[in-house]
Design an enzyme around this catalytic site. Sequence first.
Site, PDB file in Angstrom:
ATOM      1  N   LYS A 613       0.859  -1.187   0.000  1.00  0.00           N
ATOM      2  CA  LYS A 613       0.000   0.000   0.000  1.00  0.00           C
ATOM      3  C   LYS A 613       0.894   1.235   0.000  1.00  0.00           C
ATOM      4  O   LYS A 613       1.599   1.502   0.967  1.00  0.00           O
ATOM      5  CB  LYS A 613      -0.888  -0.032   1.252  1.00  0.00           C
ATOM      6  CG  LYS A 613      -1.779   1.177   1.383  1.00  0.00           C
ATOM      7  CD  LYS A 613      -2.694   1.083   2.596  1.00  0.00           C
ATOM      8  CE  LYS A 613      -3.883   0.205   2.321  1.00  0.00           C
ATOM      9  NZ  LYS A 613      -4.990   0.416   3.269  1.00  0.00           N
ATOM     10  N   ASP A 711     -13.450   1.592  11.771  1.00  0.00           N
ATOM     11  CA  ASP A 711     -13.946   1.596  10.400  1.00  0.00           C
ATOM     12  C   ASP A 711     -14.279   0.169   9.957  1.00  0.00           C
ATOM     13  O   ASP A 711     -13.781  -0.312   8.956  1.00  0.00           O
ATOM     14  CB  ASP A 711     -12.912   2.250   9.477  1.00  0.00           C
ATOM     15  CG  ASP A 711     -13.545   2.759   8.185  1.00  0.00           C
ATOM     16  OD1 ASP A 711     -14.800   2.788   8.103  1.00  0.00           O
ATOM     17  OD2 ASP A 711     -12.789   3.108   7.259  1.00  0.00           O
TER      18      ASP A 711
END
Length: 893
Positions: A613, A711
């Site tokens: 990422k 989240d």
Amino acid sequence: MAVSSYTLSITFLFVAFLSSLLIQAQAQPGFISIDCGTSADVNYNDYTGINYISDASFINTGRIESIASEFTSYYRALSTVRSFPEGKRNCYKINITRGSKYLIRTIFLYGNYDGRNTLPMFDLLLGANRWDTVTIRNASREQYNEIIYVPTLAYVQICLANTGTSTPFISAIELRTLEKNTYVTENGPLEPYHFSRCDLGSTKTYRYKDDVYDRYWYPCDFQQNWTSVQNASITDNTLHQSDCHPPAIVMSTAVTPANVSAPLVLSWMTENENDKYYVYMHFTEIQVLAANQTREFNIFLNGNPRPKTFSPQYMNVSTLYSESAISGKEITYLLEMTENSTLPPIISATEIYRVKDFQHSDTFQGDVDAITTIKSVYVLTKDWQGDPCFPEDYLWDGLNCTYRDDSPRITTLNLSSSGLSGKIHPSISKLTMLEKLDLSNNNLDDEIPDFLSQLQQLKILNLENNNLSGAIPSALVEKYKEGSLLLSVGQNPNLCAYGQCNDKKKKKTNIITPLIALISGVLILLMIVTILWALKRRKPKVEKLTALMVEMGENQISRQYTEQDDALRQPKKQIYSYSDVLKITNNFNTIIGKGGFGTVYLGYIGATPVAVKMLSPSSVRGYQQFQAEVKLLMRVHHKNLTSLIGYCDEGTNKSLMYEYMANGNLQENLYGKDNKLNILSWEDRLRISLDAASGLEYLHTGCKPPIIHRDVKSTNILLNEHFQAKLSDFGLSKIFPTDGGSHVSTVVAGTPGYLDPHYYISNRLTEKSDVYGYGVVLLEIITGQPVKARNRGNIHMVEWVSSLVEKGDIKGIVDSTLEGEFDINSAWKAVETAMACVSLDPIERPMMSVIVVELKEALATELARTKDNTTSGANSVEPVNMNLDTELAPLAR
Ligand SMILES: *[C@@H]1O[C@H](CO)[C@@H](O)[C@H](O)[C@H]1NC(C)=O
Ligand SMILES: *[C@@H]1O[C@H](CO)[C@@H](O)[C@H](O)[C@H]1NC(C)=O
Ligand SMILES: *[C@@H]1O[C@H](CO)[C@@H](O)[C@H](O)[C@H]1NC(C)=O
Ligand SMILES: *[C@@H]1O[C@H](CO)[C@@H](O)[C@H](O)[C@H]1NC(C)=O
Ligand SMILES: *[C@@H]1O[C@H](CO)[C@@H](O)[C@H](O)[C@H]1NC(C)=O
Ligand SMILES: *[C@@H]1O[C@H](CO)[C@@H](O)[C@H](O)[C@H]1NC(C)=O
Ligand SMILES: *[C@@H]1O[C@H](CO)[C@@H](O)[C@H](O)[C@H]1NC(C)=O
Ligand SMILES: *[C@@H]1O[C@H](CO)[C@@H](O)[C@H](O)[C@H]1NC(C)=O
Ligand SMILES: *[C@@H]1O[C@H](CO)[C@@H](O)[C@H](O)[C@H]1NC(C)=O
């Protein structure tokens, strides 16, 4: 017009100072005159009558040296120097009157004091700012730096800084108090430009005692057609002075153009057209004019006339200057007599200054006082001199600062292994912006003082391995419990927890609470900081970081979780360079996802696939604790959490490497993909729900204090090749603290549809907020539908399912693509569990551990059905291809 022929470039003669007149010993008010490199008892009057003292009381570093005898000067202060072979920055600290205006002068005469015959070069700093680079050009000539400056503190720090090429030294320091209403600028301190003080018409150099402020006035050699005029009867007694107070001897000489009808021109080129200059011109009429004589002239600056004609008056000094700064490639003053004038223009002296761009303000006084006290209390041998935070490349060792405010503030104090002993000193509490305090590995004793809990910004406090005793202040324990403080107090044998000390004074206690058992003698295992965020009334509101942490014995943890961990073995190397990243991802060849924090690429470490990422520069900009946080995250291991296996941290090139998850995210396996090849069976769905629940349970209860994911959503649950589910992106909210301007804030601010409605009221995220998000995910799993779907009229999942629950329509709830292949009781159990999770009141939402139990029951019921009923294809699901476009983080190998 012969103007150009009169345009002059003033050159300056360097004429030896007046040696003469020994004046009686007399201290000069407002003067500080320091002879550097002398023993403490030195105190004498120079040839000027100025009283010089030793520098010993202003500095305690450096070496005393004498210049070689052939260079010895009439100027006694220059015969010795103090040199600084050690330390990056050595500073004189000189008490002054705060807010007064000073002329500060440093003098350097190399004189081959070190026998090396090599001309040195070094930096000169004034407080927080770089003043100049001193380049010695001639061993036998003194060089000066001068500045007109209003110090903001009650002292000035004049520092000699080693730039790596040679040893700094200094010969003398002179401070002279000036009148406040002189040399007024809008732009900061002034430095002389090209030996600015020019005594026109003179052949000598003057200073004190001719000049009450001990300014140096140089004769200016002009090859121009000027005529010198003078009147010896102009003296201090007869002259009427201006505020600037140029010496009478300087005013007694002047110049006029030789050609009486020609203008008088003063002109010079600037080094940089954007520099700002201030010019002072001193005039007086030196002759008594007859009735039929007038001297009147206009003054033009770069062609623009002053509004009024000017006529100097006899024995009356007028100082003309522009009130704002002058800029340009060339600066030209032209003095031209008026029609009615019978005499040419006249001028006695000029001063030219350039504004010194001192951008830095001194570090906040309270912080400086505190850190200075700390230094002296603990007798630190650190090379702490000058301003703590500025210039930034001279930042004090063990400190970090924030430069956001007008004055820098100290945010980090690391005094680990610094030999501290005694109590933790109260002056530490004066560093009110402190975020990190490390006092570990010292000999500090006595109790942990309560004042540490007053430090509002403190997020990390490390007191490990000292001799601290007594109780940990309850306020600190409170902060630790609520997760706002990462507290480490291990290896302090005599500490006890608050409320557990029978007798505060009793040093030894064996009553140790579980908290202490966890804390003492062990390492911090992991820390996650969550940012609380708000979408209150659709307006994002950023809250303070909340640091959560878990402390456990390292061994204990690894033993506990290697068993649970799946086969993934962490590569030894965890830190990768950017060039490694390029190799690993084959120059970012394959994108496998795009998430809020950046793009995810497929990479290989050896033969092992990884998800890389790359964090978008905007999300990492200014983020300083990246490494520390990532290292902590790498230590979180659970079979239902995606493993972070490495990272790269090169400037804005920051990336995280995760285990690769072959089957993408849960959402695309439920409904996200257009061509869904495989349908997750009810059993698969229950297993995935159980996996996700276990991951969350671990974050909530396996960690003390709990980690809140913040989240939880179906795109943050990833599936590996065995369709084992793992939570991803936990802890990232810590790595990307949101600031108002960052686009990241909308991402980490939770995802609409999953966000705990109670959060709007309480503004506080808890584990129960995760439970809400999990409930929504569970409903997605059950129904195979998105949180909001057009075919339901955009009604939120929760609302829609509740209406069906009321009707008892379980078939209407469960994903129709399953075609009824599920146990009804199992399905009811799952739906009831999900509905409990999405209760409006957080108290009614179950703990994750309860959810795990419920789902296990649901799974058992379903397994009982499939065992009886051999038609089921429970384990026959084949891997699906990944959808490359979905928002996604770590994908599986
Ligand atoms: C400067 O001032 C401080 C505080 O007033 C005082 O402690 C110190 O002794 C002074 N230093 C000198 C050299 O006078
Ligand atoms: C240094 O200055 C002296 C006079 O101050 C001069 O005689 C000498 O030539 C200078 N040396 C150099 C190398 O410029
Ligand atoms: C000065 O004036 C004289 C005559 O007035 C002239 O000969 C000379 O060239 C002038 N010098 C300069 C530098 O202008
Ligand atoms: C004197 O200056 C005036 C005006 O600039 C000029 O016209 C004249 O030629 C000059 N005289 C001499 C001798 O240079
Ligand atoms: C100098 O000043 C005196 C008065 O103080 C005056 O008498 C004399 O004329 C002046 N000298 C000149 C050359 O102007
Ligand atoms: C000014 O007056 C004096 C006598 O007082 C005379 O000698 C001189 O020529 C006059 N000058 C002018 C320019 O008129
Ligand atoms: C000096 O000159 C200033 C104006 O330039 C005037 O205000 C002042 O009165 C003069 N002083 C004397 C003593 O002539
Ligand atoms: C010159 O002087 C006369 C008489 O005093 C006056 O009328 C005139 O305005 C003056 N000219 C200038 C430019 O000052
Ligand atoms: C200060 O901040 C820099 C940049 O974030 C970091 O590299 C450094 O380690 C910090 N220093 C201390 C003493 O914490």
